[in-house]
Design an enzyme around this catalytic site. Sequence first.
Site, short mmCIF file in Angstrom:
data_model
loop_
_atom_site.label_atom_id
_atom_site.label_comp_id
_atom_site.label_asym_id
_atom_site.label_seq_id
_atom_site.Cartn_x
_atom_site.Cartn_y
_atom_site.Cartn_z
N LYS A 23 -8.05 -16.78 -9.53
CA LYS A 23 -9.13 -15.50 -9.25
C LYS A 23 -8.03 -14.35 -9.08
CE LYS A 23 -10.82 -14.23 -4.73
NZ LYS A 23 -9.75 -13.42 -4.07
N ASN A 24 -6.99 -14.33 -8.40
CA ASN A 24 -6.01 -13.03 -7.97
C ASN A 24 -5.17 -12.74 -8.96
OD1 ASN A 24 -7.38 -13.19 -5.63
ND2 ASN A 24 -5.73 -14.33 -4.29
N ARG A 97 -12.22 -6.11 -3.28
CA ARG A 97 -11.28 -5.23 -2.82
C ARG A 97 -10.72 -4.70 -4.42
NH1 ARG A 97 -9.03 -4.44 1.59
NH2 ARG A 97 -7.26 -3.87 1.12
N CYS A 121 -12.47 -10.20 2.06
CA CYS A 121 -12.83 -11.07 3.34
C CYS A 121 -12.37 -10.34 4.54
CB CYS A 121 -11.82 -12.42 3.12
SG CYS A 121 -12.35 -13.54 1.90
N ASP A 311 -2.97 -17.98 2.12
CA ASP A 311 -4.37 -18.77 1.51
C ASP A 311 -4.38 -20.15 1.67
OD1 ASP A 311 -5.85 -16.29 0.68
OD2 ASP A 311 -3.74 -16.14 -0.12
N VAL A 333 0.98 -13.14 7.64
CA VAL A 333 0.51 -12.02 6.58
C VAL A 333 -0.67 -11.26 6.97
CG1 VAL A 333 -0.31 -11.77 4.10
CG2 VAL A 333 1.77 -13.68 4.71
N1 EPU Z 1 -1.51 -4.04 3.91
C1 EPU Z 1 -1.21 -2.90 4.55
N2 EPU Z 1 -1.61 -1.77 3.75
C2 EPU Z 1 -1.97 -1.69 2.50
C3 EPU Z 1 -2.03 -2.79 1.86
C4 EPU Z 1 -1.58 -4.20 2.60
O1 EPU Z 1 -0.88 -2.73 5.53
O2 EPU Z 1 -2.34 -0.65 1.85
C5 EPU Z 1 -1.19 -5.36 4.53
C6 EPU Z 1 -2.24 -6.23 4.75
O3 EPU Z 1 -3.06 -5.72 5.79
C7 EPU Z 1 -1.91 -7.22 5.07
C8 EPU Z 1 -0.43 -7.40 4.23
O4 EPU Z 1 -0.20 -6.01 3.96
O5 EPU Z 1 -1.60 -7.76 6.47
C9 EPU Z 1 -0.64 -8.08 2.81
O6 EPU Z 1 -1.79 -7.61 2.18
P1 EPU Z 1 -1.62 -7.72 0.52
O7 EPU Z 1 -1.89 -6.16 -0.06
O8 EPU Z 1 -0.40 -8.32 0.16
O9 EPU Z 1 -3.02 -8.42 -0.03
P2 EPU Z 1 -3.99 -7.87 -0.89
O10 EPU Z 1 -3.52 -7.72 -2.04
O11 EPU Z 1 -5.01 -7.22 -0.14
C10 EPU Z 1 -3.95 -10.41 -1.89
C11 EPU Z 1 -5.10 -11.40 -2.44
C12 EPU Z 1 -5.29 -12.34 -0.99
C13 EPU Z 1 -4.11 -12.87 -0.56
C14 EPU Z 1 -2.87 -11.74 -0.30
C15 EPU Z 1 -1.53 -12.47 -0.16
C16 EPU Z 1 -6.34 -10.58 -4.10
C17 EPU Z 1 -7.70 -10.10 -4.72
N3 EPU Z 1 -6.33 -10.83 -2.78
O12 EPU Z 1 -4.63 -9.57 -1.30
O13 EPU Z 1 -6.18 -13.22 -1.38
O14 EPU Z 1 -4.20 -13.50 0.52
O15 EPU Z 1 -2.86 -11.17 -1.65
O16 EPU Z 1 -1.04 -13.16 -0.99
O17 EPU Z 1 -5.30 -10.63 -4.98
C18 EPU Z 1 -8.11 -14.76 -1.14
O18 EPU Z 1 -7.94 -14.92 -2.29
O19 EPU Z 1 -8.82 -15.32 -0.30
C19 EPU Z 1 -7.20 -13.49 -0.61
C20 EPU Z 1 -7.50 -13.09 0.57
#
Ligand code: EPU
Length: 438
Positions: A23-24, A97, A121, A311, A333
């Site tokens: 998915k990601n 997102r 989420c 995850d 995380v």
């Molecule tokens: N963060 C910030 N500022 C930002 C972006 C992120 O402070 O501008 C912080 C977040 O709040 C968090 C941390 O950085 O504490 C990590 O967030 P990250 O940006 O890595 O996560 P994401 O890209 O929003 C993706 C996956 C998530 C997965 C995370 C970590 C997708 C759509 N989502 O999220 O997947 O947990 O990376 O591997 O790719 C899921 O599949 O259920 C899911 C939540």
Amino acid sequence: MNDLLYVNGGNPLRGTITVRGAKNFVSKAMVASLLGETPSVLRNVPRIRDVAVVSGLLDLHGVNVKYDTDAGILDLDPSNVESAHVADIDAHAGSSRIPILFCGPLLHRLGEAFIPDLGGCRIGDRPINYHLDILRQFGAVVDKLPNGIQLRAPRRLQGTKIALPYPSVGATEQLLLTAVRAEGITELDGAAIEPEIMDLIAVLQKMGAIISVDTDRVIRIEGVDRLEGYSHTALSDRIETASWASAALATGGDITVKGATQPEMMTFLNTFRKVGGRFDVQDDGIRFWHAGGDLHSIVLETDVHPGFMTDWQQPLVVALTQAKGLSIVHETVYENRFGFADALRKMGATIQVYKECLGGRDCRFGQRNFHHSAVISGPTPLHAADIEVPDLRGGFSHLIAALAAQGRSTVRGIGLIDRGYENFQDKLVALGADVARG
Ligand code: EPU
């Protein structure tokens, strides 16, 4: 749609299921197609709601999307990319997102972009400050509106040098999708290097991008003037695989996950083995099973890749309620990823959550009032309950708990699980679970 699942638990899950593309990764590769001048083909695409949401957004921007669900093949033709009406985009607000990743490609193609308020989420604040800082550094003008963000590129975006304060997956993807067609060289220090990001880099390279990944989380991109479409098979979904592995462990079962691959699962497999689970890596998948006897408690810390994925944490915690002794889990995380533990407690689990950084090094959430460490005492028999799905991974964990518990549970808000688990109800039935939609 009926959003309720009755689960008659207490039986081991046994059998074989298939997991398709991650998915990601799939959703990001779909956005990357916007950067090409010619059509792209993506294979191994699961039928999940996130794919439908991104297809809808691409369609609004003039991309011709054809999806053969059985074959799992997406054809994406971006020959006629155009600006979408704000009202139409707004209809997708709160659904995912991924829209934030449309910024770079749309700025390159159209010079402007409107991004609705994001969904995803509720597992923490999930800010987008890194994303907006990156886009500004490339030269984009960002205006925050009451219902979203308006962006403009007054001239071609310019390569830049950026250091991320935390290796964010989304921010790294934002940078990649923007830098590949910016003018000049971009260097990112502190990049995320998750397997899904490496597969996105592979896609971009197929399209004509020049990207190198150096040691120590440094990614360097030389911008190019033109990118073509790609043909690619998505890497397997390592989160779904770990979820089924945890279900095998928690229910005392034996599940073979066809399509699962070892390299992306190594950290999980180590932990699975330490807890007492058995696995066998086969040519076309991985078999996971509970060999009988006690499961072992562990000390675990989630982290960015190559650490133990956040995850994977929630499904595994359900199995840890069945392990002998005290397990400690430190979530580093997301600040708020133990909300799902309330339902487990209601079902008989002994789980305490703490604000302190337990069982590992101090993380950025320590001393900040976030309940981000958990202590699980087991084994505790689980009993059926009426529970509500809180988020995607927490929801699947509830499902695992209901399958492990004696009696008939009612799991509400089950539609949320369709966002990231393909045909999960059919798979449960194939594994011998006694479930019915209410
Ligand atoms: N963060 C910030 N500022 C930002 C972006 C992120 O402070 O501008 C912080 C977040 O709040 C968090 C941390 O950085 O504490 C990590 O967030 P990250 O940006 O890595 O996560 P994401 O890209 O929003 C993706 C996956 C998530 C997965 C995370 C970590 C997708 C759509 N989502 O999220 O997947 O947990 O990376 O591997 O790719 C899921 O599949 O259920 C899911 C939540």
